[in-house]
Design a protein around this motif. Structure first.
Motif, PDB file in Angstrom:
ATOM      1  N   LEU A  78       0.831  -1.215   0.000  1.00 46.36           N
ATOM      2  CA  LEU A  78       0.000   0.000   0.000  1.00 46.36           C
ATOM      3  C   LEU A  78       0.856   1.252   0.000  1.00 46.36           C
ATOM      4  CD1 LEU A  78      -2.897  -0.923   2.449  1.00 46.36           C
ATOM      5  CD2 LEU A  78      -3.056  -0.532   0.001  1.00 46.36           C
ATOM      6  N   ALA A  79       1.964   1.237   0.741  1.00 50.75           N
ATOM      7  CA  ALA A  79       2.861   2.396   0.765  1.00 50.75           C
ATOM      8  C   ALA A  79       3.506   2.602  -0.605  1.00 50.75           C
ATOM      9  CB  ALA A  79       3.929   2.211   1.837  1.00 50.75           C
ATOM     10  N   ILE A  80       3.981   1.524  -1.222  1.00 52.69           N
ATOM     11  CA  ILE A  80       4.578   1.640  -2.558  1.00 52.69           C
ATOM     12  C   ILE A  80       3.554   2.148  -3.559  1.00 52.69           C
ATOM     13  CG2 ILE A  80       5.547   0.299  -4.465  1.00 52.69           C
ATOM     14  CD1 ILE A  80       6.939  -1.438  -2.346  1.00 52.69           C
ATOM     15  N   LYS A  81       2.341   1.611  -3.492  1.00 55.45           N
ATOM     16  CA  LYS A  81       1.289   2.062  -4.409  1.00 55.45           C
ATOM     17  C   LYS A  81       0.973   3.534  -4.212  1.00 55.45           C
ATOM     18  CE  LYS A  81      -3.359   2.508  -4.838  1.00 55.45           C
ATOM     19  NZ  LYS A  81      -4.400   2.834  -3.963  1.00 55.45           N
ATOM     20  N   SER A  82       0.897   3.970  -2.965  1.00 60.32           N
ATOM     21  CA  SER A  82       0.595   5.375  -2.701  1.00 60.32           C
ATOM     22  C   SER A  82       1.696   6.292  -3.226  1.00 60.32           C
ATOM     23  CB  SER A  82       0.410   5.600  -1.204  1.00 60.32           C
ATOM     24  OG  SER A  82      -0.674   4.864  -0.733  1.00 60.32           O
ATOM     25  N   ILE A  83       2.946   5.899  -3.006  1.00 64.32           N
ATOM     26  CA  ILE A  83       4.063   6.715  -3.498  1.00 64.32           C
ATOM     27  C   ILE A  83       4.048   6.763  -5.023  1.00 64.32           C
ATOM     28  CG2 ILE A  83       6.581   6.805  -3.675  1.00 64.32           C
ATOM     29  CD1 ILE A  83       6.630   5.637  -0.788  1.00 64.32           C
ATOM     30  N   LEU A  84       3.874   5.597  -5.670  1.00 65.74           N
ATOM     31  CA  LEU A  84       3.830   5.579  -7.125  1.00 65.74           C
ATOM     32  C   LEU A  84       2.640   6.361  -7.666  1.00 65.74           C
ATOM     33  CD1 LEU A  84       4.848   1.894  -7.922  1.00 65.74           C
ATOM     34  CD2 LEU A  84       6.194   3.967  -8.271  1.00 65.74           C
ATOM     35  N   PHE A  85       1.512   6.282  -6.991  1.00 65.88           N
ATOM     36  CA  PHE A  85       0.323   7.007  -7.440  1.00 65.88           C
ATOM     37  C   PHE A  85       0.550   8.513  -7.380  1.00 65.88           C
ATOM     38  CE2 PHE A  85      -4.054   8.608  -6.842  1.00 65.88           C
ATOM     39  CZ  PHE A  85      -4.586   8.138  -8.028  1.00 65.88           C
ATOM     40  N   VAL A  86       1.201   8.987  -6.323  1.00 69.41           N
ATOM     41  CA  VAL A  86       1.502  10.427  -6.213  1.00 69.41           C
ATOM     42  C   VAL A  86       2.480  10.841  -7.308  1.00 69.41           C
ATOM     43  CG1 VAL A  86       2.623  12.157  -4.760  1.00 69.41           C
ATOM     44  CG2 VAL A  86       0.953  10.610  -3.766  1.00 69.41           C
ATOM     45  N   VAL A  87       3.532  10.042  -7.509  1.00 73.17           N
ATOM     46  CA  VAL A  87       4.535  10.380  -8.521  1.00 73.17           C
ATOM     47  C   VAL A  87       3.914  10.372  -9.916  1.00 73.17           C
ATOM     48  CG1 VAL A  87       6.651   9.570  -9.642  1.00 73.17           C
ATOM     49  CG2 VAL A  87       6.497   9.624  -7.155  1.00 73.17           C
TER      50      VAL A  87
END
Length: 144
Positions: free
Chosen positions: A89-98
């Motif tokens: 979930l953290a990786i997805k959130s970071i990638l989604f923001v980027v």
């Protein structure tokens, strides 16, 4: 104790007109439940007490399950799954923001190809994880 200054501040704002009560279209509805303000003290005391007892019980159960040799392997397996989900979930959130900052300007897509690839990847990711959400919802409906 932190509720008391907030409650007093709100009451003073209502009495002084900072919060418009008399010109509020719902004034008649609020006027019918004047006695509900007498619940504030009881809610402050019992809410804090029950919340403290509830979280103390949860922490005690978690500590018991972690240190009891019978349940320790099961807890570590569950903890591994939880850590895996949190990391993804953290990786997805970071990638989604980027990807959101690089590919979108409001609702306009700057780079449609990269945007389409990221949307397909998100759809595939959500397709795999929605099973977890459906199971969690089913458990919450059965328990409640």
């Amino acid at each position: 104790l932190s509720y008391i200054p907030n409650t007093i501040s709100t009451i003073l704002k209502i009495r002084s007109g900072v919060i418009p009560s008399l010109r509020d279209p719902n004034f008649i509805k609020h006027r019918k439940q004047l006695e509900s303000t007498t619940k504030i003290l009881g809610v402050m005391i019992w809410g804090a007490a029950f919340t403290t007892l509830f979280f103390t019980g949860i922490v005690a159960i978690i500590i018991l399950l972690l240190f009891w040799e019978v349940t320790r392997p099961i807890v570590f397996q569950i903890l591994g799954v939880v850590i895996g989900v949190v990391v993804t979930l953290a990786i997805k959130s970071i990638l989604f923001v980027v990807f959101g900052k690089l590919n979108y300007a409001a609702f306009y897509r700057r780079r449609p190809l990269v945007n389409n690839i990221s949307v397909v990847a998100l759809e595939a990711w959500h397709l795999g994880l929605t099973v977890l959400f459906v199971v969690a919802r089913l458990v919450s409906l059965l328990v409640a």
